[in-house]
Design a protein around this motif. Sequence first.
Motif, PDB file in Angstrom:
ATOM      1  N   ARG A  76      20.896 -34.484  12.101  1.00 48.03           N
ATOM      2  CA  ARG A  76      21.474 -33.362  12.838  1.00 48.03           C
ATOM      3  C   ARG A  76      22.857 -33.008  12.298  1.00 48.03           C
ATOM      4  O   ARG A  76      23.136 -31.840  11.993  1.00 48.03           O
ATOM      5  CB  ARG A  76      21.560 -33.705  14.331  1.00 48.03           C
ATOM      6  CG  ARG A  76      21.979 -32.529  15.210  1.00 48.03           C
ATOM      7  CD  ARG A  76      22.119 -32.965  16.663  1.00 48.03           C
ATOM      8  NE  ARG A  76      23.314 -33.776  16.830  1.00 48.03           N
ATOM      9  CZ  ARG A  76      24.515 -33.280  17.102  1.00 48.03           C
ATOM     10  NH1 ARG A  76      24.688 -31.968  17.215  1.00 48.03           N
ATOM     11  NH2 ARG A  76      25.554 -34.074  17.259  1.00 48.03           N
ATOM     12  N   ARG A 124      20.427 -24.848   9.707  1.00 50.91           N
ATOM     13  CA  ARG A 124      20.515 -24.881  11.168  1.00 50.91           C
ATOM     14  C   ARG A 124      19.167 -25.142  11.818  1.00 50.91           C
ATOM     15  O   ARG A 124      19.103 -25.636  12.960  1.00 50.91           O
ATOM     16  CB  ARG A 124      21.126 -23.571  11.671  1.00 50.91           C
ATOM     17  CG  ARG A 124      22.635 -23.490  11.469  1.00 50.91           C
ATOM     18  CD  ARG A 124      23.242 -22.307  12.194  1.00 50.91           C
ATOM     19  NE  ARG A 124      22.984 -21.061  11.481  1.00 50.91           N
ATOM     20  CZ  ARG A 124      23.796 -20.534  10.575  1.00 50.91           C
ATOM     21  NH1 ARG A 124      24.914 -21.160  10.250  1.00 50.91           N
ATOM     22  NH2 ARG A 124      23.496 -19.400   9.982  1.00 50.91           N
ATOM     23  N   ILE A 125      18.075 -24.841  11.137  1.00 48.60           N
ATOM     24  CA  ILE A 125      16.745 -25.207  11.651  1.00 48.60           C
ATOM     25  C   ILE A 125      16.643 -26.723  11.755  1.00 48.60           C
ATOM     26  O   ILE A 125      16.112 -27.271  12.727  1.00 48.60           O
ATOM     27  CB  ILE A 125      15.639 -24.638  10.744  1.00 48.60           C
ATOM     28  CG1 ILE A 125      15.601 -23.114  10.837  1.00 48.60           C
ATOM     29  CG2 ILE A 125      14.280 -25.212  11.143  1.00 48.60           C
ATOM     30  CD1 ILE A 125      14.566 -22.477   9.931  1.00 48.60           C
ATOM     31  N   ALA A 139      18.479 -27.915  14.763  1.00 49.27           N
ATOM     32  CA  ALA A 139      17.746 -27.597  15.991  1.00 49.27           C
ATOM     33  C   ALA A 139      16.546 -28.526  16.169  1.00 49.27           C
ATOM     34  O   ALA A 139      16.224 -28.934  17.295  1.00 49.27           O
ATOM     35  CB  ALA A 139      17.295 -26.137  15.965  1.00 49.27           C
ATOM     36  N   ARG A 140      15.873 -28.895  15.091  1.00 54.34           N
ATOM     37  CA  ARG A 140      14.761 -29.852  15.187  1.00 54.34           C
ATOM     38  C   ARG A 140      15.248 -31.230  15.630  1.00 54.34           C
ATOM     39  O   ARG A 140      14.618 -31.909  16.444  1.00 54.34           O
ATOM     40  CB  ARG A 140      14.051 -29.960  13.839  1.00 54.34           C
ATOM     41  CG  ARG A 140      13.162 -28.786  13.473  1.00 54.34           C
ATOM     42  CD  ARG A 140      12.587 -28.985  12.084  1.00 54.34           C
ATOM     43  NE  ARG A 140      11.594 -27.971  11.747  1.00 54.34           N
ATOM     44  CZ  ARG A 140      10.986 -27.893  10.548  1.00 54.34           C
ATOM     45  NH1 ARG A 140      11.312 -28.755   9.592  1.00 54.34           N
ATOM     46  NH2 ARG A 140      10.107 -26.948  10.328  1.00 54.34           N
ATOM     47  N   ALA A 190      17.558 -31.990  17.522  1.00 53.45           N
ATOM     48  CA  ALA A 190      17.966 -32.043  18.926  1.00 53.45           C
ATOM     49  C   ALA A 190      16.864 -32.572  19.826  1.00 53.45           C
ATOM     50  O   ALA A 190      17.134 -32.973  20.959  1.00 53.45           O
ATOM     51  CB  ALA A 190      18.409 -30.659  19.391  1.00 53.45           C
ATOM     52  N   ASN A 211      16.245 -26.695  24.088  1.00 51.79           N
ATOM     53  CA  ASN A 211      16.022 -27.142  22.710  1.00 51.79           C
ATOM     54  C   ASN A 211      14.971 -26.281  22.012  1.00 51.79           C
ATOM     55  O   ASN A 211      15.122 -25.923  20.834  1.00 51.79           O
ATOM     56  CB  ASN A 211      15.589 -28.609  22.698  1.00 51.79           C
ATOM     57  CG  ASN A 211      16.721 -29.548  23.076  1.00 51.79           C
ATOM     58  OD1 ASN A 211      17.884 -29.207  22.915  1.00 51.79           O
ATOM     59  ND2 ASN A 211      16.383 -30.731  23.592  1.00 51.79           N
ATOM     60  N   SER A 212      13.890 -25.949  22.738  1.00 53.89           N
ATOM     61  CA  SER A 212      12.865 -25.079  22.152  1.00 53.89           C
ATOM     62  C   SER A 212      13.433 -23.694  21.851  1.00 53.89           C
ATOM     63  O   SER A 212      13.136 -23.089  20.814  1.00 53.89           O
ATOM     64  CB  SER A 212      11.667 -24.961  23.109  1.00 53.89           C
ATOM     65  OG  SER A 212      11.065 -26.224  23.327  1.00 53.89           O
ATOM     66  N   ASN A 224      16.599 -22.997  21.197  1.00 56.45           N
ATOM     67  CA  ASN A 224      17.500 -23.098  20.047  1.00 56.45           C
ATOM     68  C   ASN A 224      16.725 -23.148  18.731  1.00 56.45           C
ATOM     69  O   ASN A 224      17.136 -22.541  17.735  1.00 56.45           O
ATOM     70  CB  ASN A 224      18.378 -24.335  20.181  1.00 56.45           C
ATOM     71  CG  ASN A 224      19.435 -24.173  21.256  1.00 56.45           C
ATOM     72  OD1 ASN A 224      19.859 -23.061  21.550  1.00 56.45           O
ATOM     73  ND2 ASN A 224      19.859 -25.279  21.849  1.00 56.45           N
ATOM     74  N   LEU A 225      15.603 -23.880  18.734  1.00 60.99           N
ATOM     75  CA  LEU A 225      14.794 -23.961  17.513  1.00 60.99           C
ATOM     76  C   LEU A 225      14.171 -22.607  17.183  1.00 60.99           C
ATOM     77  O   LEU A 225      14.170 -22.170  16.021  1.00 60.99           O
ATOM     78  CB  LEU A 225      13.701 -25.022  17.673  1.00 60.99           C
ATOM     79  CG  LEU A 225      12.747 -25.196  16.483  1.00 60.99           C
ATOM     80  CD1 LEU A 225      13.522 -25.542  15.214  1.00 60.99           C
ATOM     81  CD2 LEU A 225      11.693 -26.260  16.787  1.00 60.99           C
ATOM     82  N   ALA A 255      16.880 -20.432  15.779  1.00 65.81           N
ATOM     83  CA  ALA A 255      17.232 -20.810  14.407  1.00 65.81           C
ATOM     84  C   ALA A 255      16.198 -20.294  13.416  1.00 65.81           C
ATOM     85  O   ALA A 255      16.537 -19.814  12.328  1.00 65.81           O
ATOM     86  CB  ALA A 255      17.366 -22.325  14.299  1.00 65.81           C
TER      87      ALA A 255
END
Length: 481
Positions: free
Chosen positions: A151, A309-310, A313-314, A316, A361-362, A364-365, A368
Amino acid sequence: MKRAAPLLLIASLAGTLGACSLQPKYVRPLPAVPAGWRIADPALLASETDLASLSYRAIFREPRLQALIGRSLDHSQNLKAALANVTAARALYRVQRAALLPAINGSAAASVSESGNGNAGVNGGATSGGQRENYSVNLGASAFELDLFGRLRSLSDAQLNAYLATEQAARATRLTLAADIADAYFTLAADRSLLAIAKQTAASAQRSVALTSARLKGGIAPRTDLRQAETIEATARSDVANLTTIVEQDRNALELLIGGPVTDADLPGAIESVDDQVGPVPVGISSSILLRRPDVVEAEYQLRAANARIGAARAAFFPRISLTSVGGLASSALSGLFTGGAFAYNAGASASVPIFAGGANSGNLAAARAQAEAATATYQRAIQLAFRDVSDALARRATIADQIAAQTALEAAARDTAFLTGERYRGGVASFLESLDAQRALYASERSLINARLLRASNMVALYRALGGDDFSGARPASQP
């Protein structure tokens, strides 16, 4: 050494466990443009080789123009602002990168407390009074996150690419500045030529007015001839006034771009003396050359940042493990603080696991990934715009020589016609209207030739700008960051 083992273990774990990454492997998108340009002149397709970085000194060979561009790179306020943005982006990258390493903090404390004699205790007894002293010196790391799933590494990569994109933005500012100064320089030269022609025309019109006035007094010419001659003179004088203002405004624009005043010795005399001081640019080149244009390189770095950034996000979705360790010395007497028995340490670890975050979290992913798609489209769009810029410049270059040749022939014919018609009018063979039309045609052809010369110079500036120009600060990014 045994007492320092926990601290060494923490440092070892930090260095070995941060190797995993959920960041997608970056693959540069294929440019959505043809491999070459459509050029009107088949002779220009003789070679298809990549073009080396262009230096403005190789393209703009006029010494005064080179000096002005060089001054602007030191004094331009736009460039200073762009370089300040680069410095800020570099500092932010250093801040983000620091999260990969433990923050070691040191502390020292001393306290003195005193209680009185004869106070009642809890069970009714007396407590002994006296002074108590406590001294401590500590060194430790607090809440250092082990980057097990990459991360922090992904966030650091994203900030690095954002910084590199800012560098390319500064390079684009330099390129734009050099091209804008060249455009302003050639425009000033053309306007000075137009002003000179307007002054010549006004002087010629004044002679025509004097001649026509004399012929009117002698009863040879009608009053309409005098009025038509005065019309030509008034038009030319109006053009002189307007062009005088335009030349001063051109100079002001040039000074603004340079970031300081310019002297008369720094300025061009006429477009005829500088338009042939522009070096040739090879045009039979592959469109892959556009991959080093600063705006294209900037868009690719932005794409790399979005890709990184992907990964963050993963990551997280996975647990975060933090370590805390404190080691130091403590004693009730300052003289005994640094003895072997005063050493103590404490080490611990904590883990947080995302169980329910309300879809954050979903979200944000998904955001991204959408931002990466948008960055990909922006990158492709930048290449397509660059391709169009070069295509437009090449299309103009393929025909500009023929245009100048035609305008030169037209000006020569108009000049000869004006001379012959003037002689015929003075000899009483031709009417003044014929002479007036010939003068107007000459004035228009002279202005058109100057505009064609400016167009040729501006076309070379446009091609310099479109191909990426100077490689001021680095090349395009490599396949791996």
